[in-house]
Design a protein around this motif. Structure first.
Motif, mmCIF file in Angstrom:
data_model
loop_
_atom_site.group_PDB
_atom_site.id
_atom_site.type_symbol
_atom_site.label_atom_id
_atom_site.label_comp_id
_atom_site.label_asym_id
_atom_site.label_seq_id
_atom_site.Cartn_x
_atom_site.Cartn_y
_atom_site.Cartn_z
ATOM 1 N N ALA A 231 0.868 -1.521 -0.135
ATOM 2 C CA ALA A 231 -0.494 -0.086 -0.232
ATOM 3 C C ALA A 231 0.813 1.349 0.001
ATOM 4 O O ALA A 231 0.823 2.248 -0.574
ATOM 5 C CB ALA A 231 -1.006 -0.107 1.102
ATOM 6 N N ASN A 232 2.006 1.137 1.142
ATOM 7 C CA ASN A 232 2.754 2.840 1.089
ATOM 8 C C ASN A 232 3.571 1.933 -0.198
ATOM 9 O O ASN A 232 3.599 3.688 -1.528
ATOM 10 C CB ASN A 232 3.556 1.864 2.279
ATOM 11 N N ALA A 233 3.998 1.946 -1.750
ATOM 12 C CA ALA A 233 4.780 1.374 -2.493
ATOM 13 C C ALA A 233 3.794 2.476 -3.533
ATOM 14 O O ALA A 233 4.303 3.319 -4.114
ATOM 15 C CB ALA A 233 4.954 0.217 -2.276
ATOM 16 N N PHE A 234 2.893 1.451 -3.467
ATOM 17 C CA PHE A 234 2.024 2.026 -4.159
ATOM 18 C C PHE A 234 1.571 3.450 -3.880
ATOM 19 O O PHE A 234 1.539 4.300 -5.362
ATOM 20 C CB PHE A 234 0.613 1.578 -5.345
ATOM 21 N N ALA A 235 1.072 4.428 -3.383
ATOM 22 C CA ALA A 235 0.945 5.679 -2.786
ATOM 23 C C ALA A 235 1.953 6.007 -3.216
ATOM 24 O O ALA A 235 2.133 6.908 -4.316
ATOM 25 C CB ALA A 235 0.324 5.751 -1.208
ATOM 26 N N LEU A 236 3.562 5.745 -2.753
ATOM 27 C CA LEU A 236 4.485 6.678 -3.062
ATOM 28 C C LEU A 236 4.873 6.611 -4.319
ATOM 29 O O LEU A 236 5.415 7.545 -4.665
ATOM 30 C CB LEU A 236 5.134 6.207 -2.062
ATOM 31 N N MET A 237 5.287 5.280 -5.124
ATOM 32 C CA MET A 237 5.399 5.825 -6.062
ATOM 33 C C MET A 237 4.603 6.150 -7.907
ATOM 34 O O MET A 237 4.756 7.038 -8.670
ATOM 35 C CB MET A 237 5.249 4.486 -7.081
ATOM 36 N N GLY A 238 3.225 6.659 -7.283
ATOM 37 C CA GLY A 238 1.818 7.703 -8.310
ATOM 38 C C GLY A 238 2.628 9.276 -7.749
ATOM 39 O O GLY A 238 1.876 9.947 -8.067
#
Length: 336
Positions: A231-238
């Motif tokens: 969840a953190n990864a997808f939120a940060l990468m965008g």
């Protein structure tokens, strides 16, 4: 949710592949258009949605619900981070064509640091259930602090470098101007940092401060390290594309702090109730579907009220300007 080491490895490999594609497409420094930012924002959100649906199909409904609740919460908190990113870009006078490179590397640094935070948080939670009381109390305090700052209506005009960043600058030295995409140069025989490297470190290390509330917040929705990380990864990468897409709209989200304070306070209460339940106290626990409904509802209401308030403010300012122009013209006529 039982996650094998193979699934962990495949997930990390997949995320690295997506980051590599993103970097390859944007490898040449350029000014990011609204169209480009919009397309990539939709792509990252679609990928997150597909991942969440994959959890529903191949995993379980609760895992999928926890992912979506965590992703939306982290995404909304990340939008608040963009205010600080704007200040950092202004502080270091980053050329517009280099800003996307700064954000890409800065977000990667933030992702690595958050992974460390998540691993540490998971280990603490697994051994000390009472830590939920601390997390819950901290989130409630953060929510109250956000409300106080919003009511004070104080805007931070300049970014202040943290001690770690200052020590790095003192240790290596910093060049007096940008040198394209170079991170280090030779100056009088000494290897020094370029301003580009400094601003990347500024964004990456500053995100650690935001992780102090975002990591406990998502652990309040799920205790599964796999879901917390993804969840953190997808939120940060965008986040990089979102910066260019809504950069001009950030000032219109005047009620964002109130919305985030409600969300953090809600999750803080959820954590305290969960801690009491773990201690054997019979209290109601807040379900993930209800949490997801509350989070989405608060964000929708906050966005609507922000846009209404901004529109009224703009109309009032235009009315004031029109009155001033009318007074000026009347004064000129009277003088004649």
């Amino acid at each position: 949710m039982d996650v094998s080491w193979t699934l962990w490895a495949l997930t990390i490999f997949g995320l690295c592949a997506l980051i590599a594609v993103d970097f390859f497409i944007g490898r040449k420094p350029h000014d990011v258009s609204t169209k480009e930012a919009g397309i990539w924002t939709v792509v990252w959100i679609a990928l997150a949605a597909l991942f969440g649906l994959g959890l529903l199909v191949f995993g379980e409904s609760q895992a999928s619900g926890e992912f979506f609740a965590g992703f939306i919460t982290e995404k909304s908190l990340s939008v608040d981070n963009l205010f600080v990113f704007v200040l950092i870009m202004a502080k270091f006078s980053v050329p517009s064509h280099l800003q996307q490179r700064v954000l890409l590397v800065g977000v990667l640094i933030a992702l690595v640091l958050r992974a460390i935070f998540i691993a540490a948080g998971a280990a603490v939670i697994a051994n000390f259930s009472w830590v939920f009381y601390i997390f819950g109390a901290f989130l409630i305090y953060t929510a109250w602090k956000l409300i106080q700052e919003a009511r004070a209506d104080e805007e931070e005009d300049e970014f202040e470098e943290n001690r770690l960043l200052k020590s790095i600058e003192h240790r290596f030295g910093v060049a007096d101007k940008y040198h394209g995409t170079k991170l280090f140069i030779r100056n009088n025989g000494k290897r020094v940092l370029t301003p580009l490297m400094v601003v990347m470190l500024a964004i990456g290390t500053t995100d650690v401060l935001f992780a102090l509330d975002s990591i406990p917040a998502i652990f309040g929705l799920t205790q599964d390290p796999y879901i917390v990380f993804t969840a953190n990864a997808f939120a940060l990468m965008g986040l990089r594309q979102l910066y260019f897409l809504i950069g001009g709209l950030l000032k219109k989200l005047v009620h964002l702090s109130y919305g985030l304070s409600v969300i953090l306070g809600f999750i803080g209460v959820k954590l305290v109730l969960h801690a009491l339940h773990e201690s054997g106290v019979h209290v109601p626990e807040i379900s993930i579907p209800f949490s997801l409904t509350v989070i989405c509802g608060v964000l929708v209401i906050t966005t609507i009220t922000s846009l209404i308030a901004t529109r009224k403010q703009e109309a009032a300012e235009k009315g004031t300007e029109a009155d001033e122009q009318k007074d000026d013209s009347e004064n000129v006529g009277a003088e004649k």
